[in-house]
Design an enzyme around this catalytic site. Structure first.
Site, PDB file in Angstrom:
ATOM      1  N   GLU A 150       0.831  -1.209   0.000  1.00 57.51           N
ATOM      2  CA  GLU A 150       0.000   0.000   0.000  1.00 57.51           C
ATOM      3  C   GLU A 150       0.867   1.261   0.000  1.00 57.51           C
ATOM      4  O   GLU A 150       0.583   2.229  -0.709  1.00 57.51           O
ATOM      5  CB  GLU A 150      -0.937   0.016   1.217  1.00 57.51           C
ATOM      6  N   ASP A 182      -5.064  -9.768  -8.502  1.00 56.24           N
ATOM      7  CA  ASP A 182      -5.241  -8.837  -9.626  1.00 56.24           C
ATOM      8  C   ASP A 182      -3.974  -8.265 -10.263  1.00 56.24           C
ATOM      9  O   ASP A 182      -3.649  -8.530 -11.421  1.00 56.24           O
ATOM     10  CB  ASP A 182      -6.195  -7.693  -9.221  1.00 56.24           C
ATOM     11  N   GLU A 209     -11.456   0.963 -10.559  1.00 55.82           N
ATOM     12  CA  GLU A 209     -10.982   0.029 -11.596  1.00 55.82           C
ATOM     13  C   GLU A 209     -11.712   0.142 -12.939  1.00 55.82           C
ATOM     14  O   GLU A 209     -11.086   0.106 -13.994  1.00 55.82           O
ATOM     15  CB  GLU A 209     -11.058  -1.424 -11.098  1.00 55.82           C
ATOM     16  N   ARG A 217       0.917   3.799  -3.187  1.00 55.01           N
ATOM     17  CA  ARG A 217       0.294   5.112  -2.934  1.00 55.01           C
ATOM     18  C   ARG A 217       1.330   6.202  -2.673  1.00 55.01           C
ATOM     19  O   ARG A 217       1.239   7.292  -3.232  1.00 55.01           O
ATOM     20  CB  ARG A 217      -0.656   5.029  -1.732  1.00 55.01           C
TER      21      ARG A 217
HETATM   22  C1  DMJ Z   1      -6.083   0.898  -4.988  1.00 50.54           C
HETATM   23  O1  DMJ Z   1      -5.334   1.105  -3.851  1.00 50.54           O
HETATM   24  C2  DMJ Z   1      -5.268   0.279  -6.072  1.00 50.54           C
HETATM   25  O2  DMJ Z   1      -5.901   0.460  -7.298  1.00 50.54           O
HETATM   26  C3  DMJ Z   1      -5.014  -1.170  -5.844  1.00 50.54           C
HETATM   27  O3  DMJ Z   1      -4.265  -1.751  -6.881  1.00 50.54           O
HETATM   28  C4  DMJ Z   1      -6.316  -1.901  -5.687  1.00 50.54           C
HETATM   29  N1  DMJ Z   1      -7.144  -1.292  -4.705  1.00 50.54           N
HETATM   30  C5  DMJ Z   1      -7.303   0.132  -4.655  1.00 50.54           C
HETATM   31  C6  DMJ Z   1      -8.463   0.695  -5.407  1.00 50.54           C
HETATM   32  O4  DMJ Z   1      -9.555  -0.069  -5.490  1.00 50.54           O
END
Ligand code: DMJ
Length: 580
Positions: free
Chosen positions: A213, A345, A482, A217
């Protein structure tokens, strides 16, 4: 009305009009003769009738029970199931005009070519050029204002309670969204965000953070704004953070631990498991490699490349990976789920994007990606009954059992697929991207809020007349990006304005059902327009990703972010493509 000593009886017989006045007087007199208890009984009875009526009326559009924990959708689609491209589903032109009703909005649009403030690369990001972009900027400013007023310097805004939420204590919303601010050309907000980062963003805090995270981010956010502005302050902060995160790679295998204390630099597995998530350990590579390339210090890139190489060598199910991996043994937990949703994912996303970032020079990344997408097509793609919507399900128990469930997170895939096709990968990926986009859109359009739930289950055996259904506990919407992300890629590479129109419809969903006086809130229930159950949370990715992708999608400049020059990380941060 007849009054007896111990109860009240209502006489409902009608009387002639000429007696109405007399009757009213007599009713009043009788009312005054009632005891306190009798009056209270009447009050309570009336209140109960009102509450019952209100309850019945406000719940009529809801779904009927499908089984004990599942409710099936009875709501009619807002648009025809047969979707034809270029068909306008909404009165979008009128909406444009409405956006420009406000003279300030018109000014925003006219100022598109205004002077660019210090640190900006002139003319690249000079503000909105379309009315829809103006609407997105208004949304961004509204969210930012709420965050500034009630949560400044904290990770997230809680817009209902007008308070804040701290996850890592790193001012996430500011760092995550500063490149969105920059791309939107918001000078004032940019300067206040830069100022906070320079003076207050510190990493020597005694706090455990999640490697993935914080990488996507914070490190991604800092590197992105560094590349957009060439302001070295951002790179210095990136190095400090990157050095602290490096402790995670000190494991038995080189597969990183999931968490690290930024002050003590001690890394460990999550409390609930000895394993790391596969998507997390494979969604660090763009950022760490970029840090190496930007600083000339190879250590960051070496650590993450080793992770990719290790995973490349592991046995897979037709290129598909289980969602857990052990940092000490370096082995998958083989019985764990295979999914393109949570914890799986972005493994697939970063295979392709790493290959692009390194100028298409690392063959195994492309090969693993192409093999994995074939695996998706063979093992995970399924069609619904009765309308044949294409979705991507999951495999359980080491690949043995198929589950017709798709996370909203999976709706990033159409974007990645067409990015691959644009770069020479198989044309069959494009058809899958189009089909999956249609399904993802339906998960929005079929709800009265025009918002998608977190998880959808699909009907593959004809057990119902509906293509999909949503469980009560999965009906929330966290303001996720997404599908808007995918719409941007789909539009970029097809030029088909239907994708913009779909995005506009979804944007209205956010405006109508998540906007509150102090920002935007996650909601607990997309299935009812009258009972959305606000969750009091505005995650940083709403500003970093969702609003950024809306802004890019509604641009009339296809090269606002040139996808031949940049890769976009998993949190919508923009990093340069290299030639090796
Ligand atoms: C975000 O922090 C990023 O896109 C991550 O890859 C997946 N989850 C969240 C948004 O849904």
């Amino acid at each position: 009305m007849v009054v007896y000593s111990d109860h009240v009886a209502l006489n409902l017989s009608t009387s002639d009009n000429i007696y109405d006045k007399k009757r009213t007087k007599s009713l009043k007199r009788k009312w005054h003769h009632l005891s306190k208890l009798q009056k209270n009984c009447i009050y309570i009875l009336t209140a109960l009738i009102c509450i019952t009526l209100f309850y019945i009326l406000s719940n009529t559009p809801d779904a009927t029970v499908f089984n004990s924990e599942v409710e099936e959708h009875q709501i009619k689609p807002h648009i025809p199931i047969e979707i034809k491209f270029n068909e306008k589903n909404f009165e979008t032109d009128n909406d444009h005009e409405r956006v420009l009703d406000d003279p300030q909005d018109a000014e925003l649009l006219n100022n598109a070519n205004k002077e660019i403030s210090k640190n900006k690369r002139a003319s690249e990001f000079s503000g909105p050029t379309t009315p829809r972009q103006v609407a997105v900027i208004k949304a961004f400013k509204h969210a930012w204002r709420g965050y500034k007023q009630y949560a400044w310097g904290h990770d997230h805004l809680r817009p209902i309670s007008k308070s804040h939420h701290d996850w890592f204590g790193l001012g996430l919303t500011i760092v995550d969204s500063i490149d969105t601010i920059y791309i939107m050309g918001l000078d004032e907000e940019y300067l206040e965000a830069r100022d906070w980062i320079e003076k207050h963003l510190q990493f020597d805090i005694n706090r455990d953070v999640n490697l993935f995270e914080v990488t996507i981010r914070v490190l991604g956010g800092l590197l992105s704004i560094y590349h957009l502005t060439f302001d070295k302050m951002y790179l210095d902060k990136s190095v400090d953070l990157g050095d602290r995160l490096m402790a995670c790679f000190q494991s038995g295998s080189g597969i990183p631990f999931s968490d690290v204390n930024l002050f003590t630099r001690k890394a460990h597995s999550p409390k609930w498991s000895p394993d790391s998530s596969t998507s997390e350990v494979t969604t660090l590579q763009l950022e760490f490699r970029d840090l190496s390339r930007a600083t000339g210090d190879p250590k960051y890139e070496m650590a993450v490349s080793k992770v990719s190489e290790l995973i490349h060598k592991l046995e897979k199910t037709d290129g598909l990976v289980p969602i857990f991996i052990n940092p000490n043994t370096g082995q998958f937990r083989f019985s764990s789920t295979i999914t393109l949703g949570a914890r799986g994912d972005s493994y697939y996303e970063y295979l392709l994007k790493q290959w692009l970032q390194t100028g298409k020079t690392i063959d195994y990344l492309k090969e693993d990606y192409v093999t994995a997408i074939s695996g998706v097509q063979e093992r995970l793609v399924m069609k619904t009954v009765p309308n044949g919507f294409v979705f991507i399900g999951e495999l359980l128990n080491g690949g043995k059992d198929f589950k017709p469930k798709m996370d909203h997170l999976t709706c990033y895939l159409p974007g990645t697929l067409v990015l691959g096709v644009h770069n020479g990968l198989p044309e069959s990926h494009k058809k899958l991207a189009e089909d999956l986009s249609t399904t993802c859109y339906q998960t929005y359009a079929r709800h009265p809020t025009f918002l998608a739930p977190e998880i959808t289950y699909f009907n593959i055996q004809g057990e119902s007349s509906n293509d999909f259904y949503v469980k009560i506990n999965d009906a929330h919407n966290l303001l996720r990006p997404e599908f808007v992300e995918s719409l941007w890629y789909m539009y970029q590479f097809s030029g088909n304005s239907t994708y913009q129109d779909w995005g506009w419809n979804i944007f209205q969903g956010f405006e109508n059902f998540t906007k509150v006086s102090s920002g935007y809130t996650s909601i607990g229930n997309v299935r009812s327009a009258t009972d959305v159950r606000p969750k009091d949370m505005m995650e940083s990715f709403f500003l970093a990703e969702t609003l950024k992708y809306f802004y890019l999608l509604f641009s009339d400049d296809p090269k606002l972010i040139d996808l031949d020059k940049y890769v976009v990380n998993s949190e919508a941060h923009i990093l340069p493509i290299h030639n090796s």
